[in-house]
Design an enzyme around this catalytic site. Sequence first.
Site, PDB file in Angstrom:
ATOM      1  N   SER A 147       0.822  -1.218   0.191  1.00 20.79           N
ATOM      2  CA  SER A 147       0.074   0.090   0.053  1.00 20.79           C
ATOM      3  C   SER A 147       0.780   1.142  -0.009  1.00 20.79           C
ATOM      4  O   SER A 147       2.111   1.024   0.534  1.00 20.79           O
ATOM      5  CB  SER A 147      -0.934  -0.135   1.245  1.00 20.79           C
ATOM      6  OG  SER A 147      -1.382   1.210   1.484  1.00 20.79           O
ATOM      7  N   TYR A 160      -2.198   0.470  10.682  1.00 24.58           N
ATOM      8  CA  TYR A 160      -2.127   0.082   9.316  1.00 24.58           C
ATOM      9  C   TYR A 160      -0.888   0.373   8.527  1.00 24.58           C
ATOM     10  O   TYR A 160      -0.323  -0.364   7.783  1.00 24.58           O
ATOM     11  CB  TYR A 160      -3.353   0.479   8.554  1.00 24.58           C
ATOM     12  CG  TYR A 160      -3.343   0.004   7.169  1.00 24.58           C
ATOM     13  CD1 TYR A 160      -3.435  -1.468   6.716  1.00 24.58           C
ATOM     14  CD2 TYR A 160      -3.449   0.880   6.015  1.00 24.58           C
ATOM     15  CE1 TYR A 160      -3.578  -1.719   5.568  1.00 24.58           C
ATOM     16  CE2 TYR A 160      -3.363   0.477   4.626  1.00 24.58           C
ATOM     17  CZ  TYR A 160      -3.668  -0.653   4.416  1.00 24.58           C
ATOM     18  OH  TYR A 160      -3.604  -1.398   3.007  1.00 24.58           O
TER      19      TYR A 160
END
Length: 261
Positions: A147, A160
């Site tokens: 990501s 995250y």
Amino acid sequence: MSGPSPSAPSGYRPLPGTGRTAVVTGASSGIGAATAARLAAEGFDVVAAARRADRLAALAESTGARAVPLDVTDAASVAAFADALDRVDVLVNNAGGAFDAHAVADADLDSWARTYDVNVLGTVRVTRALLPALRTSGAGDVLFVSSTAGLISYEGGASYTAAKHGVHTLAETLRLELVGEPVRVIEIAPGMVRTDEFSLNRLGSADAADAVYRGVREPLVAEDVADCIAWAVTRPHHVNVDLMVVRPRAQAAQHKVARDG
């Protein structure tokens, strides 16, 4: 890979994935499901792996993929999964997710542990278990779906971003360790991707999840990322795509997004 049969029409060319087996984790929804479908369309023998057997069965029915249950957070499940495979040429480490948006001062440590276990430790478990088969293939690919959160941090995203930074450095380290061996290490780092579950799982309500994408003209969808994955693993095997960052045109950076209105 064998050539075309004598009865094949003149000019016949096999699909790029013909003769290769691709494992896709987290294949029950989102990017994983789109990737399994795309690789099957490219001729790969796709092993679609995830916890939700009903969704895997539906995916297998529609794509021809093989549905095999897998919980990346469970060592016994990973070992059984690896033992059930007779060959692996491509591993798409896609299983992951975000489960909170708390500030560090309000950190939910159970959520942190879950996020790290799914994104980082789960990825390590599966990679370690399948690496012998990838080496044996003679032209293996380990692909990490990370990501842009693994490249830059932002407020409210610490659990995250910390996990995805871990995935990013895992890919870099494995590439160094495997240099000279017949295994490529590829990382695809998507930015804003609209899927059915990611923001909902993280924020807990449909309204909050919808607000993430509100006013954004054409955010990425799962099929866009699947397209990047399929392209990367079908390059000639001497070509390694170390890192591909892919965002919608409306997103210039984590904090810079064009919104209508």
